[in-house]
Design an enzyme around this catalytic site. Structure first.
Site, short mmCIF file in Angstrom:
data_model
loop_
_atom_site.label_atom_id
_atom_site.label_comp_id
_atom_site.label_asym_id
_atom_site.label_seq_id
_atom_site.Cartn_x
_atom_site.Cartn_y
_atom_site.Cartn_z
N GLN A 296 0.82 -1.21 0.00
CA GLN A 296 0.00 0.00 0.00
C GLN A 296 0.86 1.26 0.00
O GLN A 296 2.04 1.23 0.33
CB GLN A 296 -0.94 0.00 1.21
CG GLN A 296 -0.23 -0.11 2.55
CD GLN A 296 -1.15 -0.56 3.66
OE1 GLN A 296 -2.36 -0.55 3.53
NE2 GLN A 296 -0.58 -0.97 4.79
N ASP B 132 -1.42 0.04 13.03
CA ASP B 132 -1.03 1.33 13.60
C ASP B 132 -0.84 1.27 15.11
O ASP B 132 -0.35 2.23 15.72
CB ASP B 132 -2.05 2.42 13.25
CG ASP B 132 -3.48 2.03 13.57
OD1 ASP B 132 -3.70 1.26 14.53
OD2 ASP B 132 -4.40 2.50 12.87
N ASP C 20 -0.65 -8.40 11.15
CA ASP C 20 -0.90 -7.40 10.11
C ASP C 20 -0.02 -7.72 8.91
O ASP C 20 1.16 -8.01 9.07
CB ASP C 20 -0.61 -5.99 10.63
CG ASP C 20 -1.04 -4.91 9.66
OD1 ASP C 20 -2.12 -4.34 9.86
OD2 ASP C 20 -0.29 -4.63 8.70
N ASP D 195 -0.32 -12.90 6.14
CA ASP D 195 -1.72 -12.90 5.74
C ASP D 195 -2.55 -13.52 6.86
O ASP D 195 -2.39 -14.70 7.18
CB ASP D 195 -1.87 -13.72 4.45
CG ASP D 195 -3.28 -13.70 3.89
OD1 ASP D 195 -4.25 -13.70 4.67
OD2 ASP D 195 -3.43 -13.72 2.65
N ALA D 196 -3.45 -12.75 7.46
CA ALA D 196 -4.24 -13.22 8.60
C ALA D 196 -5.13 -14.40 8.22
O ALA D 196 -5.39 -15.28 9.05
CB ALA D 196 -5.08 -12.07 9.15
N ASP E 1 -9.73 -5.63 12.98
CA ASP E 1 -9.69 -4.24 12.50
C ASP E 1 -9.11 -4.17 11.09
O ASP E 1 -8.16 -3.46 10.83
CB ASP E 1 -8.85 -3.40 13.49
CG ASP E 1 -8.98 -1.90 13.24
OD1 ASP E 1 -9.96 -1.49 12.59
OD2 ASP E 1 -8.09 -1.15 13.69
#
Length: 287
Positions: A22, A76, A96, A130-131, A148
């Site tokens: 990203q 975050d 994450d 990768d969750a 989240d």
């Protein structure tokens, strides 16, 4: 950063980075810092506490135990900051995908001030993977799971809101665990919101929904579930000190006006990914 990117945000850009996954942009305007991921606002420092207090504290207050907490997404560290307000917490596992994101929030002075150094806390283990894949092979059990993820804007994200994924999550829960899921906006995207909620209801016997007003985003919603023990969503087993927004009065957050309700919706499965279509349809109208 180029000139067009500066014009896009209309704010002072103080950090940019393109990771494997990203584009990360941090802006500063007066006392407000804003984080954008792929041009989408992730948080504003002026009001992110509203979002994160509402995300974390209902589940943390209702669970029987909170010794081992799992956070999926949330790179975050702001949800982790809230979880660490409970002294009973012994271990937090954060999964994450983007190492660039978690590294930034471990090292950038502005950002570690926001998350109170949460990702550097010795109770916290950060796993960058990768969750969806990680959860299927996980052998641990958790007392609380805070989910989240980014909104389901594409199929790779949509699978993280699928019936299959919630069945996977159930398998790694203690029998008295609580789960909460960021569920997009019930005002701007009611079909998407209730699709997620209805999908979760196929897996857990006790499920509810609630929402909070976050000025930067508008009304934002959450789905909460209890795994296998009888209680109510008003149960309070513990409180964290010094919250600015969430008051542990769950009933005040789970009333939905008519314009936030949608009834004719399908369950989100891997073989239909209906949620992504709902999401595109609803948020596409606002572009």
């Amino acid at each position: 950063m180029d000139y067009s990117e500066g014009k896009l945000y209309g704010e002072n850009i103080i950090y940019t980075n393109s990771t494997q996954y990203q584009r990360i942009v941090l802006t500063h305007n007066k006392s407000d810092y804003r984080l954008y991921l792929n041009n989408n606002l992730q948080f504003s420092s002026a009001d992110e506490y509203r979002y994160h207090e509402a995300l974390v504290h209902p589940a943390m207050s209702i669970a029987k135990n909170v010794k081992h907490v799992l956070v999926l997404g949330g790179g975050d560290g702001l949800a982790v900051r809230e979880i660490l307000k409970y002294k009973e917490v012994q271990k937090i596992t954060l999964v994450d995908l983007d190492q660039g994101m978690t590294k930034l929030f471990k090292t950038n002075k502005v950002l570690t001030d926001f998350n109170k150094g949460a990702l550097n806390n010795p109770k916290v283990t950060v796993i960058n993977t990768d969750a969806y894949i990680w959860a299927k092979s996980c052998k641990e059990k958790f007392d609380v799971v805070i989910i989240d993820f980014p909104d389901p804007s594409n199929y790779s994200l949509g699978k993280l809101y699928s019936l299959n994924f919630y069945q996977t999550i159930k398998a790694i829960l203690e029998t008295d665990a609580a789960v909460v899921i960021q569920t997009t906006s019930p005002y701007f995207a009611p079909k998407s919101f209730w699709c997620i909620n209805k999908t979760v209801m196929q897996v857990f016997s006790q499920v509810d929904a609630y929402h909070a007003y976050v000025p930067s985003f508008g009304e934002w919603g959450y789905t909460i579930a209890i795994n296998g023990f009888g209680t109510t969503f008003n149960t309070i087993n513990r409180k964290a000190p010094g919250l600015k927004f969430y008051n542990y009065q769950f009933d005040r957050f789970n009333y939905f006006t008519t314009d936030m309700i949608s009834n004719e919706i399908e369950i989100n499965r891997l073989d239909n990914q209906i949620l992504v279509r709902y999401f595109d349809e609803e948020w596409g109208k606002l572009q």
